[in-house]
Design an enzyme around this catalytic site. Structure first.
Site, PDB file in Angstrom:
ATOM      1  N   CYS A   1       0.861  -1.193   0.000  1.00  0.00           N
ATOM      2  CA  CYS A   1       0.000   0.000   0.000  1.00  0.00           C
ATOM      3  C   CYS A   1       0.898   1.244   0.000  1.00  0.00           C
ATOM      4  O   CYS A   1       1.636   1.481  -0.949  1.00  0.00           O
ATOM      5  CB  CYS A   1      -0.934  -0.074   1.207  1.00  0.00           C
TER       6      CYS A   1
ATOM      7  N   ASP B   1      -8.931  -3.188  -7.752  1.00  0.00           N
ATOM      8  CA  ASP B   1      -8.514  -2.166  -6.793  1.00  0.00           C
ATOM      9  C   ASP B   1      -9.119  -0.828  -7.195  1.00  0.00           C
ATOM     10  O   ASP B   1      -8.673  -0.196  -8.163  1.00  0.00           O
ATOM     11  CB  ASP B   1      -6.981  -2.083  -6.778  1.00  0.00           C
TER      12      ASP B   1
ATOM     13  N   HIS C   1      -7.645  -4.152  -3.573  1.00  0.00           N
ATOM     14  CA  HIS C   1      -6.540  -3.566  -2.833  1.00  0.00           C
ATOM     15  C   HIS C   1      -6.255  -4.417  -1.600  1.00  0.00           C
ATOM     16  O   HIS C   1      -7.119  -5.109  -1.081  1.00  0.00           O
ATOM     17  CB  HIS C   1      -6.888  -2.136  -2.425  1.00  0.00           C
TER      18      HIS C   1
END
Length: 277
Positions: A152, A209, A241
């Site tokens: 991330c 995502d 994600h």
């Protein structure tokens, strides 16, 4: 690697902003490992960090810097370090927000992003990572075998660090943002540094995502091709994600497992001790 899906650690050892922890969480044993907290001197301050390495290995170890998600160095990031240590790496995860605040004080993702993450300058992070590498070299690590991975927020940082540190041998970026607005704290994004990449980068992304749309992935691929950069991007069509975050509902086991194996193969491919370099 020793993995056990047992009763997970208490929720307060994970990220408060994403409680409760799901039943898919993986807990890796620390048997046969040295693990624990340390501090790393950087830019006149002492940065907290967490490390894991195998016991009873005298030779310098290959190093993997593990860069946190937006949630900081919590139990999931520590477990990633343990998994890597079982494979023979010195894995170290620095607390890269330590000057600006503590992510454990936030229970809402939006507030965490607004009030803490957005205030952490990229330049500060990259300089801190240089000191992490230096610390590793003095603590059983082999800086000729220096790697980085991140998730991330940390995935984005991996791209930037691959353009920053010429000592780095390879990077693996998990669902890190590729494009974005240019700000004082984030003057460049991965798409802006493709021509400066000095280490090969593997990017692992989810086709579902919502925060990193596929058109931005394609923009990055085009920029990499234009720069003739040594990089590869893999997109998992069924993943969203944070598909490696086994403590969250976003976890997609098949994609996470394939991504993990690809990461290890990527590191091996650029490990000088294994390719005679």
């Amino acid at each position: 690697m020793t993995e056990k899906k047992t009763t997970p650690p208490a929720n307060n050892q994970f990220a408060p902003a994403v409680s409760p922890v799901t039943s898919t969480v993986i807990h890796t044993s620390d048997e046969g490992l040295h693990t624990g907290e340390t501090t790393i001197a950087t830019q006149g301050e002492n940065m907290p960090a967490w490390y894991a390495r195998p016991q009873n290995i005298a030779a310098p170890l290959p190093v993997v810097i593990v860069v946190q998600e937006i949630f900081g160095v919590h139990e999931h990031i520590k477990d990633v370090c343990r998994r890597l240590a079982h494979l023979g790496y010195l894995a170290v995860a620095p607390e890269l927000y330590f000057r600006q605040g503590c992510p454990n004080e936030y229970t809402e993702i939006s507030a965490l992003l607004r009030d803490l993450v957005s205030k952490v300058p990229d330049a500060q992070v990259l300089a801190d990572l240089d000191h992490v590498a230096s610390w590793a070299g003095k603590n059983h690590g082999d800086l000729h075998r220096l790697f980085i991975t991140g998730f991330c927020w940390g995935g984005r940082i991996c791209w930037l660090y691959a353009a920053h540190n010429p000592q780095l041998k390879a990077a693996v970026a998990w669902y890190g943002r590729l494009v974005g607005a240019h700000t004082l704290t984030s003057p460049q994004h991965p798409v802006d540094v493709t021509a400066n990449l000095s280490a090969p980068v593997l990017g692992l992304y989810g086709g579902k995502d919502d925060g990193i749309p596929l058109d931005s992935v394609e923009t990055m691929r085009q920029a990499l091709r234009a720069a003739n950069a040594k990089a590869e991007i893999v997109v998992y069509p069924e993943a969203g994600h944070a598909f490696n975050a086994d403590y969250r509902p976003s976890y997609h086991q098949a994609s996470a497992q394939d991504g993990w194996e690809r990461m290890l193969a990527w590191f091996t491919a650029y490990d000088k001790s294994k390719i005679g370099g």
